[in-house]
Design an enzyme around this catalytic site. Sequence first.
Site, PDB file in Angstrom:
ATOM      1  N   HIS A 108      15.658  -0.117  34.676  1.00  0.00           N
ATOM      2  CA  HIS A 108      16.839  -0.963  34.502  1.00  0.00           C
ATOM      3  C   HIS A 108      18.145  -0.165  34.569  1.00  0.00           C
ATOM      4  CE1 HIS A 108      14.053  -4.098  33.270  1.00  0.00           C
ATOM      5  NE2 HIS A 108      15.050  -4.952  33.134  1.00  0.00           N
ATOM      6  N   THR A 112       6.163  -5.093   4.912  1.00  0.00           N
ATOM      7  CA  THR A 112       6.542  -6.191   5.801  1.00  0.00           C
ATOM      8  C   THR A 112       6.290  -7.541   5.140  1.00  0.00           C
ATOM      9  OG1 THR A 112       5.932  -4.819   7.691  1.00  0.00           O
ATOM     10  CG2 THR A 112       6.168  -7.171   8.092  1.00  0.00           C
ATOM     11  N   SER A 116       1.057   8.812   4.767  1.00  0.00           N
ATOM     12  CA  SER A 116      -0.308   8.620   5.254  1.00  0.00           C
ATOM     13  C   SER A 116      -1.356   8.834   4.168  1.00  0.00           C
ATOM     14  CB  SER A 116      -0.590   9.577   6.419  1.00  0.00           C
ATOM     15  OG  SER A 116       0.242   9.273   7.531  1.00  0.00           O
ATOM     16  N   ARG A 138      17.511  -6.937  41.448  1.00  0.00           N
ATOM     17  CA  ARG A 138      18.546  -5.893  41.552  1.00  0.00           C
ATOM     18  C   ARG A 138      18.530  -5.281  42.946  1.00  0.00           C
ATOM     19  NH1 ARG A 138      22.998  -3.146  41.275  1.00  0.00           N
ATOM     20  NH2 ARG A 138      23.015  -1.174  40.141  1.00  0.00           N
ATOM     21  N   LEU A 164       0.818  -1.213   0.000  1.00  0.00           N
ATOM     22  CA  LEU A 164       0.000   0.000   0.000  1.00  0.00           C
ATOM     23  C   LEU A 164       0.854   1.266   0.000  1.00  0.00           C
ATOM     24  CD1 LEU A 164      -2.818   1.384   0.312  1.00  0.00           C
ATOM     25  CD2 LEU A 164      -2.505   1.185   2.785  1.00  0.00           C
ATOM     26  N   THR A 165       1.741   1.415   0.987  1.00  0.00           N
ATOM     27  CA  THR A 165       2.489   2.660   1.168  1.00  0.00           C
ATOM     28  C   THR A 165       3.479   2.888   0.026  1.00  0.00           C
ATOM     29  OG1 THR A 165       2.320   2.342   3.553  1.00  0.00           O
ATOM     30  CG2 THR A 165       3.919   3.951   2.783  1.00  0.00           C
ATOM     31  N   GLU A 219       0.633   1.299  10.267  1.00  0.00           N
ATOM     32  CA  GLU A 219      -0.814   1.053  10.115  1.00  0.00           C
ATOM     33  C   GLU A 219      -1.649   2.228  10.599  1.00  0.00           C
ATOM     34  OE1 GLU A 219      -2.637  -2.711  10.327  1.00  0.00           O
ATOM     35  OE2 GLU A 219      -0.738  -3.787  10.494  1.00  0.00           O
ATOM     36  N   SER A 228      -0.417   8.097  14.812  1.00  0.00           N
ATOM     37  CA  SER A 228      -1.273   8.588  15.896  1.00  0.00           C
ATOM     38  C   SER A 228      -2.091   9.788  15.439  1.00  0.00           C
ATOM     39  CB  SER A 228      -0.416   8.957  17.108  1.00  0.00           C
ATOM     40  OG  SER A 228       0.192   7.806  17.655  1.00  0.00           O
TER      41      SER A 228
END
Length: 387
Positions: free
Chosen positions: A344, A160, A134, A274, A127-128, A369, A372
Amino acid sequence: MTMDHRLTSEHEELRRTVEEFAHDVVAPKIGDLYERHEFPYEIIREMGRMGLFGLPIPEEYGGMGGDYLALGIALEELARVDSSVAITLEAGVSLGAMPIFRFGTQEQKTQWLPRLCAGEALGAFGLTEPDGGSDAGGTRTTAVREGDEWVINGSKCFITNSGTDITALVTVTAVTGRHPETGKPLISSIIVPSGTPGFTVAAPYSKVGWNSSDTRELSFSDVRVPAANLLGEEGRGYAQFLRILDEGRVAISALATGLAQGCVDESLKYARERHAFGKPIGANQAIQFKIADMETRAHMSRVGWYDAASRLVNGEPFKKQAAIAKLYSSTVAVDNARDATQIHGGYGFMNEYPVARMWRDSKILEIGEGTSEVQRMLIARELGMQA
């Protein structure tokens, strides 16, 4: 509307099975593969034997006869351990198999779905485009009908599963004509089998994250495929893929929730093991509050994608809920990955720790996909707000 998102016994059994697979099979192998940027063929084959690639496809086509909730459950459990494996499944099902299942002819379903459901082959979603982003409606790839063939020219990017050794096809959107009244482009979907002359798959991208997934640029130079490879109605390709993207956002939300929950899992483990200043760091209220916030975000993210998936499965409108789930869960994934890395400390910046991988993998969830910003636009539109 009353919502009950408790899992059925069948869904809970699936969840436990995939959870065990993720911890026993994926976790010991994926770190090394990730650092070498290698596609996890052995893991994918095992997932195929488990039936994961056929979860929402009917048994008559080689699937498991499940639903989209089942797919989301599998994606969440995989992403708690690794997102490269999860996105390979998500794209293989949501973007590879589902367009053929939703819109294909009986012949197309019979030809392609059994191998896709078995994980023996992967399908991709073209698609892209490099200049599109977008603006999926601004497709420049063209397909011209010449006799009994389509002749395709153009390019796609960020695709992908498009260049693995087991990739069998890419479904491509292309302009096949113009509307007789408005002059607007008519976009159609066409199946292009791998290896078709003129269809070139570039080398894998060098990416920030998802390093064990396959992502490439594609080019089409006078690519000829049979006219029968048209998927669905001519001129309806854009509308078809909007439906596929709505479904895919539910799946991506499940994946993002898994990453967010995985950050909680790893942070809890580290906070108990830890020690600093004579006690586990988890005894410090600052760490406790941070992990409590992470768990809260992951929980609410799960509620969101469960709601969207339930609506999808029940045949109810779900576009707004899918956009909300995708927007929120991708934000949560980034937030939890950042906080897990902070918990961490210096070790969170070392690739031997899973949270480093999760941090690198999280950002793309706010982009792929539907960004935002696009999700906010869709939500506003569903609320009746027009530009």
